[in-house]
Design an enzyme around this catalytic site. Structure first.
Site, PDB file in Angstrom:
ATOM      1  N   ASP A  53      21.566 -11.530 -19.156  1.00  0.00           N
ATOM      2  CA  ASP A  53      21.320 -11.100 -17.782  1.00  0.00           C
ATOM      3  C   ASP A  53      21.744  -9.670 -17.469  1.00  0.00           C
ATOM      4  O   ASP A  53      21.473  -9.171 -16.388  1.00  0.00           O
ATOM      5  CB  ASP A  53      22.012 -12.053 -16.789  1.00  0.00           C
ATOM      6  CG  ASP A  53      23.512 -12.146 -17.004  1.00  0.00           C
ATOM      7  OD1 ASP A  53      24.049 -11.379 -17.824  1.00  0.00           O
ATOM      8  OD2 ASP A  53      24.146 -12.994 -16.348  1.00  0.00           O
ATOM      9  N   TYR A  58      31.998 -16.260 -17.942  1.00  0.00           N
ATOM     10  CA  TYR A  58      32.304 -16.431 -19.364  1.00  0.00           C
ATOM     11  C   TYR A  58      33.735 -16.944 -19.455  1.00  0.00           C
ATOM     12  O   TYR A  58      34.651 -16.317 -18.936  1.00  0.00           O
ATOM     13  CB  TYR A  58      32.168 -15.107 -20.108  1.00  0.00           C
ATOM     14  CG  TYR A  58      30.725 -14.713 -20.339  1.00  0.00           C
ATOM     15  CD1 TYR A  58      29.986 -15.312 -21.349  1.00  0.00           C
ATOM     16  CD2 TYR A  58      30.112 -13.757 -19.547  1.00  0.00           C
ATOM     17  CE1 TYR A  58      28.657 -14.959 -21.568  1.00  0.00           C
ATOM     18  CE2 TYR A  58      28.790 -13.396 -19.762  1.00  0.00           C
ATOM     19  CZ  TYR A  58      28.067 -13.995 -20.768  1.00  0.00           C
ATOM     20  OH  TYR A  58      26.754 -13.659 -20.980  1.00  0.00           O
ATOM     21  N   PRO A 116      28.526 -12.085 -26.048  1.00  0.00           N
ATOM     22  CA  PRO A 116      27.651 -11.557 -25.002  1.00  0.00           C
ATOM     23  C   PRO A 116      28.432 -10.851 -23.905  1.00  0.00           C
ATOM     24  O   PRO A 116      27.847 -10.356 -22.946  1.00  0.00           O
ATOM     25  CB  PRO A 116      26.955 -12.813 -24.469  1.00  0.00           C
ATOM     26  CG  PRO A 116      27.910 -13.932 -24.725  1.00  0.00           C
ATOM     27  CD  PRO A 116      28.715 -13.536 -25.933  1.00  0.00           C
TER      28      PRO A 116
END
Lengths: 660, 660
Positions: free
Chosen positions: B55, B289, B364
């Site tokens: 994203d 996260y 990520p």
């Protein structure tokens, strides 16, 4: 809701029937989509337009587009035209540029005058309608008979309007016309395109013969957006007052091949052969408005057959000389005779309304017609939708004529003066070059606020309360009946910026905007707490402004959305420091982060300059409260302590929710 | 060109086969569309992704999107996140905000860090591919066997690559999965969504049984964009070097219900229970996260079955305490074990290339993976397309590995340091709150130019000539191998403004940008005339830079587009005063108005500040010349008098047009 095509003569019901799917009809339909109204929109043309027609977009229209969420698409494709130039004969007769002139209004909006084919503009509105509803334009459908039953009066459950619809799509002749109209930039496209709108009326007669099933539609409301030769207007027996002039104009959309220096700039060019208007467009196109009536001086009559693209081109060449002008690509052309007409009334029975070209026609040269038409549709659309939804009293429908008719008068006044500039004698000796430019500039300036939409002049009504409260608001620039001057604000919870044109989304809600002032100061914080307590008090039943009125079924929980804009420095404030009534908790979606905003500058965005309170003329410490209508116009302004008047404002036309 | 689905085993030819239709594969396909290349793009997933996945969008990616004409759509939908906050335990252990910190890079681009679902980003690229070609992604297609024939070498007419494709769409099991993947914001959607990418490989085996016809595709080039477990990489026998770590992370996309103040701001939150990363997203979503490996301390192993959204939520609650955290809406979730791997080579035989996750995997959390992958695809795409079109020598293909491998190394270096910050001990006593923030900031700052894409570090190659000419360019900020610092310019003919990111459109052409200097001065005008004469000289044959190289068939007349940017005041200059070679006449489309630009300010647009020459470090009087590659990186910079070196630059890899 789009209903299936009937195979045999059928009767159906719809809450709102919109006749005509041009720009004004689509804007009205936008509101049906946003409020979730059962509505239909029909158009006699078998396809949408693909080339030509209107192209001018004024800043106010772009602000509305932003509130609808489509402005980014316009901005990506359209041509900007902020400056204006005036070319006039100099002392020796040679063409001279006067300009560029940047209108002062260029600084009053995040958006500037843009130009884009009507076809694309319609696409964007259609996409938005589809995003929010199942409404689809029914094309190739002609409205043929009209009956109004006065018996039920304002009964919200009655369907007093009966209209017979005939589909013409199955007629082979019509089909042929439809396919011709497919998008083409080849010159062969213009044969079809230059059929003037009025000739389409003949199609209805031709198709009487075809064996196509009729449909009888019964509706609560009808909105006629069916153009200058409006069928709806005729059915309502509303006259169209005014007259045609002797002036005939040609319009060509071409990709020009010319050494004229300003072919890519908005300008007028005046020579002894007449005055043309040059409009740069997207995709290298240029539109020219060209006087052609002088060609018919011999017999004094307007003979349309004599007007061809070649004849228009020859006139352009004469006016632009010694500059050369030619083209290989002709995208569209038409010819028209200026008619300047206005309907004395825009509605009947508070049930039937007409909008756009159906109520005002004029020369297209002010680049304003489509804007006015869209704003008509925008104005009547939300009012009808709100009444149909059961949330509002039909009294608000009367404001449509009151608000828009005066503007149509102004439009014709402007057009008369401006179009006159193009047809009066243009000999250099007549007034002198400078004089010509000055008088054109004067006309532009005289009407600019109106034309750009910076002023709407909406008068006192249930929807506009002109009595603002408190001595502290005497210099306030938030004027009931006018638009909110656009500013960029920071969202408190995120720190990101947005223009108010986007923030005040056209989603159907009224916005109660609390200008909270400097919440760091104890006294001001206390005033804000008091105001919030009023907004959220729960007894007696329905007394809270937040829950007092009906919701929009399936769309939003409250018809009144409260937004807070404070003036304390952004880093010194926290979202959770504001009273809970101003940032309510939703059990599924959490806290309403999007409700608290800050008027502070931001290092990485020059447009976000922390000057909202200043631009709005509101005291940074004390703040104020104002109401924005669903169509982005201000309904009421007051001090915190005037908040009961806000309730009074809403009580004037909104129905209470009966504790549901 | 999209070829029809074969009913029986069939053989077909395509110039370029792209395996994998994620962000990097789509970027490569974009170039096939723009150059009009016969290409196919297949993906084993039966549908595109609808929720979750990557994203983060860095400014350089957004600049490229602007050059592709899709940035306005991203900007309309995405969430901005310019500032960063760091929450750390204070002296008494309570969470304290440190920030907001605005990265200095916020002023180096018209665009800022944005966040938007990968699904929408793919939509925008797909729409652009469709706008320019007939290429459609073929989904539910698995590449199964690979053969490379070394015999033809660089023969441009040979198809040395043979791949067998199997369609799995008709398999009922697959169909089921496809329909489950339809867009849903309900929590039930996550059952499907949290299948990690690698598990999709099993699908191929399962479908061996199905009786679906195979297709043998013969291709000139193959680009593998098929993810971390790349089939293509395996066929090319390229290893994937590195290792998995012990760290296991959970990711949840929810609409949170929390009183944590910065849930709508990009931030890290460090507590003794670990560090989480908070990423505000579009549509009220927030991505978190979350470290979850500590849960498995008992047996020291990573047991995926133990990782559930509830477990992830519990960890978030522990870290955010005393703030509360919960949600009703879970849009997507997944769990992953960090693997940090890199392919030592990104290509084989100059015919097969791998890009994106197929060549680099990492955590990520740097919000950079999708950006790097898209830029990989963007880098290899135009090079392959240009070679296939016959316009360029295959030597340019070697620059793909050279340019992108070094960046992948940097990416892993950055990730190692950054991800480490999240997994190291977080006791307040360890380093102190301030120390933690400082070291996080240091890592961010150390890699920011790389991460945002402000620096690309592309080295000397046929496409990058580092030797810039002339003593006047010693302070030049136009650096071969780097991007063009974005500025806003005015079009001379129109007066309208545009960012160079949009002006230098990714349309396949090289841009030769003539910084014409102050053309009011006679000497400078003479220098410009001399330069123009060189550019347009017609003999000996093919010696003009403008006609010397192949055209892009059906796309543009010349592979080299000349744009001029002068520094004289805009009102004092005219389009027609520039040498004709810089603004050529087209017999159909007229004069090239879009080729002459001006570095001057503009009263109605604050971003257009007339400081382009200053930002580019170029003398306003003397100017310079530079070359922009199709992918928006600078290829060469020189003085007017160095222009023969520009020809030499192009001659190094472009084929001459043989007088066609």
């Amino acid at each position: 809701m789009c209903e299936a095509c009937p195979a045999v003569d059928a009767e159906s019901h719809t809450d709102v029937l919109i006749v005509g799917a041009g720009p004004s009809g689509l804007m009205a339909a936008y509101w049906m989509a946003r409020y979730g109204i059962r509505a239909r929109i029909v158009d006699k043309r078998p396809t949408k337009v693909f080339t030509g027609h209107a192209d001018g977009l004024r800043m106010r229209t772009l602000e509305l587009f932003d509130s609808m969420g489509i402005q980014h698409r316009v901005d990506h494709e359209a041509q900007s035209a902020v400056d204006v130039n005036f070319w006039v004969p100099g002392e020796k007769g040679q063409l001279m540029r006067q300009g560029p002139i940047t209108p002062g209004q260029a600084h009053h909006s995040p958006f500037h005058h843009m130009l884009l084919s009507q076809a694309r503009i319609e696409d964007f509105i259609l996409d938005s309608i589809r995003e929010h509803s199942d409404i689809e334009v029914e094309r190739g459908v002609i409205a043929e008979s009209f009956h109004y039953d006065e018996t039920p009066g304002e009964d919200p459950n009655a369907y007093p309007i009966t209209v017979q619809l005939r589909r013409i799509l199955d007629d082979p002749q019509e089909k042929g016309q439809g396919s011709q109209a497919s998008h083409s930039t080849k010159p062969s496209g213009f044969d079809q395109s230059n059929v003037p709108p009025e000739d389409h009326n003949n199609l209805a007669e031709q198709n009487q013969k075809a064996h196509v099933p009729n449909e009888t539609v019964r509706a609560k409301y009808i909105i006629g957006c069916d153009g200058a030769h409006s069928w709806t207007r005729g059915q309502l027996n509303i006259p169209f007052e005014g007259e045609s002039t002797e002036h005939v104009w040609g319009v060509i959309d071409t990709i020009p091949i010319t050494d004229f220096p300003d072919i890519r700039r908005l300008c007028t060019v005046t020579s002894p052969h007449g005055t043309i208007l040059v409009i740069p467009r997207e995709k290298q196109l240029v539109r020219l408005y060209v006087p052609v009536q002088i060609m018919d001086e011999e017999n004094g009559r307007f003979d349309r057959s004599k007007i061809t693209p070649e004849a228009i081109k020859a006139r352009v060449q004469a006016i632009l000389a010694p500059y050369k002008f030619d083209y290989q690509i002709l995208d569209w052309w038409t010819a028209y005779q200026i008619g300047r007409r206005i309907a004395p009334s825009f509605s009947r029975w508070n049930r039937a309304f007409i909008a756009g070209d159906a109520v005002h026609t004029h020369s297209p040269k002010v680049g304003l017609g489509m804007n006015m038409s869209m704003q008509d549709g925008f104005n009547i659309g939300w009012k009808v939708a709100l009444v149909v939804s059961g949330a509002a009293d039909p009294c608000i429908l009367q404001t449509y004529h009151e608000e828009r008719h005066r503007l149509a008068e102004l439009l014709l006044e402007f057009d008369k003066l401006w179009a006159g500039m193009f047809t009066q004698e243009n000999k250099p000796a007549a007034r002198g070059a400078q004089g010509k430019t000055e008088s054109m500039m004067q006309v532009v300036e005289q009407f600019q606020d109106f034309a750009d939409g910076i002023k709407a002049f909406y008068g006192e009504s249930p929807l506009v309360c002109k009595q603002s409260g408190g001595v502290n608001l005497t210099t306030c620039n938030l004027i009931p009946g006018e638009r909110v001057p656009p500013v960029k604000l920071r969202m408190q919870a995120e720190g990101n910026n947005v223009w108010t044109t986007r923030l005040f989304e056209s989603n159907g809600q009224f916005k109660l905007v609390v200008l909270a002032g400097d919440v760091r100061e104890v006294a001001q914080k206390q005033r804000l707490e008091t105001l919030s307590a009023f907004l959220s008090r729960s007894e007696p039943p329905n007394s809270s402004l937040l829950t007092r009125y009906s919701s929009i079924r399936g769309r939003s929980k409250s018809l009144v959305d409260v937004l807070t804009v404070h003036s304390a420095p952004w880093p010194d404030t926290e979202f959770f420091h504001f009273p809970e009534a101003l940032r309510p908790l939703d059990p599924v979606f959490g806290w309403s982060y999007g409700k608290i905003w800050c008027d502070d500058s931001c290092s990485w965005d020059r447009d976000c300059d922390g000057r909202a309170y200043e631009k709005w003329g509101v005291d940074r410490k004390r703040g104020a409260v104002f109401i924005v209508r669903p169509d982005q116009y201000i309904g009421w302004v007051g001090e915190f302590e005037d908040i009961e008047k806000a309730t009074k404002y809403f009580d004037g036309f909104l129905k209470t929710s009966k504790g549901e």
